[in-house]
Scaffold this motif. Sequence first.
Motif, mmCIF file in Angstrom:
data_model
loop_
_atom_site.group_PDB
_atom_site.id
_atom_site.type_symbol
_atom_site.label_atom_id
_atom_site.label_comp_id
_atom_site.label_asym_id
_atom_site.label_seq_id
_atom_site.Cartn_x
_atom_site.Cartn_y
_atom_site.Cartn_z
ATOM 1 N N MET A 135 0.838 -1.198 0.000
ATOM 2 C CA MET A 135 0.000 0.000 0.000
ATOM 3 C C MET A 135 0.873 1.248 0.000
ATOM 4 O O MET A 135 1.848 1.332 0.742
ATOM 5 C CB MET A 135 -0.900 -0.016 1.239
ATOM 6 N N LYS A 136 0.527 2.204 -0.833
ATOM 7 C CA LYS A 136 1.275 3.462 -0.934
ATOM 8 C C LYS A 136 0.409 4.620 -0.454
ATOM 9 O O LYS A 136 -0.812 4.632 -0.670
ATOM 10 C CB LYS A 136 1.689 3.728 -2.392
ATOM 11 N N PRO A 137 1.034 5.610 0.205
ATOM 12 C CA PRO A 137 0.265 6.801 0.599
ATOM 13 C C PRO A 137 -0.391 7.434 -0.623
ATOM 14 O O PRO A 137 0.195 7.487 -1.705
ATOM 15 C CB PRO A 137 1.332 7.724 1.195
ATOM 16 N N LYS A 138 -1.585 7.886 -0.448
ATOM 17 C CA LYS A 138 -2.348 8.456 -1.558
ATOM 18 C C LYS A 138 -2.723 9.891 -1.223
ATOM 19 O O LYS A 138 -3.124 10.177 -0.093
ATOM 20 C CB LYS A 138 -3.612 7.618 -1.757
ATOM 21 N N GLU A 139 -2.556 10.784 -2.171
ATOM 22 C CA GLU A 139 -2.975 12.171 -1.931
ATOM 23 C C GLU A 139 -4.492 12.279 -2.024
ATOM 24 O O GLU A 139 -5.132 11.567 -2.804
ATOM 25 C CB GLU A 139 -2.323 13.104 -2.965
ATOM 26 N N LEU A 140 -5.047 13.174 -1.212
ATOM 27 C CA LEU A 140 -6.485 13.427 -1.310
ATOM 28 C C LEU A 140 -6.815 13.972 -2.690
ATOM 29 O O LEU A 140 -6.093 14.835 -3.206
ATOM 30 C CB LEU A 140 -6.925 14.451 -0.264
ATOM 31 N N ASN A 141 -7.888 13.450 -3.288
ATOM 32 C CA ASN A 141 -8.291 14.053 -4.554
ATOM 33 C C ASN A 141 -8.929 15.415 -4.279
ATOM 34 O O ASN A 141 -9.301 15.737 -3.153
ATOM 35 C CB ASN A 141 -9.223 13.125 -5.347
ATOM 36 N N GLY A 142 -9.030 16.213 -5.308
ATOM 37 C CA GLY A 142 -9.481 17.601 -5.158
ATOM 38 C C GLY A 142 -10.851 17.731 -4.535
ATOM 39 O O GLY A 142 -11.079 18.605 -3.687
ATOM 40 N N GLU A 143 -11.762 16.840 -4.907
ATOM 41 C CA GLU A 143 -13.133 16.931 -4.400
ATOM 42 C C GLU A 143 -13.181 16.625 -2.902
ATOM 43 O O GLU A 143 -13.829 17.334 -2.130
ATOM 44 C CB GLU A 143 -14.031 15.953 -5.167
ATOM 45 N N ASP A 144 -12.484 15.548 -2.489
ATOM 46 C CA ASP A 144 -12.448 15.203 -1.062
ATOM 47 C C ASP A 144 -11.809 16.325 -0.260
ATOM 48 O O ASP A 144 -12.292 16.698 0.823
ATOM 49 C CB ASP A 144 -11.655 13.909 -0.847
ATOM 50 N N MET A 145 -10.701 16.862 -0.765
ATOM 51 C CA MET A 145 -9.982 17.936 -0.077
ATOM 52 C C MET A 145 -10.876 19.157 0.112
ATOM 53 O O MET A 145 -10.936 19.744 1.196
ATOM 54 C CB MET A 145 -8.731 18.311 -0.868
ATOM 55 N N LEU A 146 -11.591 19.534 -0.935
ATOM 56 C CA LEU A 146 -12.448 20.718 -0.879
ATOM 57 C C LEU A 146 -13.536 20.550 0.176
ATOM 58 O O LEU A 146 -13.797 21.458 0.975
ATOM 59 C CB LEU A 146 -13.066 20.991 -2.244
ATOM 60 N N LYS A 147 -14.178 19.384 0.202
ATOM 61 C CA LYS A 147 -15.252 19.147 1.160
ATOM 62 C C LYS A 147 -14.749 19.230 2.595
ATOM 63 O O LYS A 147 -15.390 19.823 3.472
ATOM 64 C CB LYS A 147 -15.884 17.770 0.907
#
Length: 328
Positions: free
Chosen positions: A77-89
């Motif tokens: 498993m690799k760290p994953k960046e928050l996608n833009g939509e999740d981050m905005l919410k």
Amino acid sequence: MLTKRQEEILKLIITEYIKLAKPVGSNLICSALKCSSATVRNEMADLEELGLLEKTHTSSGRIPSEKGYRYYVDHLMKPKELNGEDMLKLQIVFNNQQLELADYLDESLRLIADITNYTSIVLGGTSHENKLKEISVVPIDSENLIVVVITDKGHVEHKKVMLRDVSLEEIKKTVSLINELIVGTPIDEVSSKLEFEIKPIIGRYVKEHEMVYNTFYQVFQDFSSKNINVVGKNNILKQPEFNNIEKIQDIFSKLDNREEIIDNITEENNDIKIYIGKENNLDEEVTVIKTGYRTRDQEGTIAIVGPKRMDYERVVTLLEYIKENIEK
């Protein structure tokens, strides 16, 4: 340790199974990794022999085992960046300066339940640290009033209650009695103290003492219960692996049980921990990902409960973001 190709195959099977909830066949792997079908079948057989994959009775494809998920979590498993939509919410929640810590937690966990279709749980560890400073009442009309509870840390809770055929004078006597005898008591002990110190003597001062006592007892019970918030319990019904009515009822029963949650979800470790299937004490059919959180004067646990076929990378990233923001 596995060979690089075995790791690639295991990771591909797990990521596909997480998305589709269907056994993964060799054709997909051959296409993705440019390997012959014979090579892929041999590797899958080896992974099955190692206990990392399982073969279902209804398909020639494979699904991950608990051991396979554990290997994936620990090694692939690799760290994953928050996608833009999740981050905005989430940013909308944490940028709201009007909210208190409990509100940040409840709102962010509600968002996670919505965007992942898993169940979110918040356990606040604040009730023992918060001591009763004062209780007061604000009449609305002849039958309704608001009970206001203030703690020594400045936390304020209020609850609207109805008391028919009870005079305001009787209610004020009860409030005075509580303030005289129970101020300074940790919030999670107030209900017990009400029962053993107020209940035996309230009849001497208040005519309709039983009704008034029960009302105030319930107010404090509700206040303490707010330290546990389960969001998105019905999301379990959206997971295809939970199609057994008895299993769903069993999981629902555990999520509705305060003691079960306290015993099996509480996490004192401040790192994010992943408990897959039999590794967790809640239910062997689910995965629990949880972490303890600590602020200057509060601590507790946040957790996500879902199928073993959980989007581990996304959930870990979301929890890390929430934890980081509430501990600022």
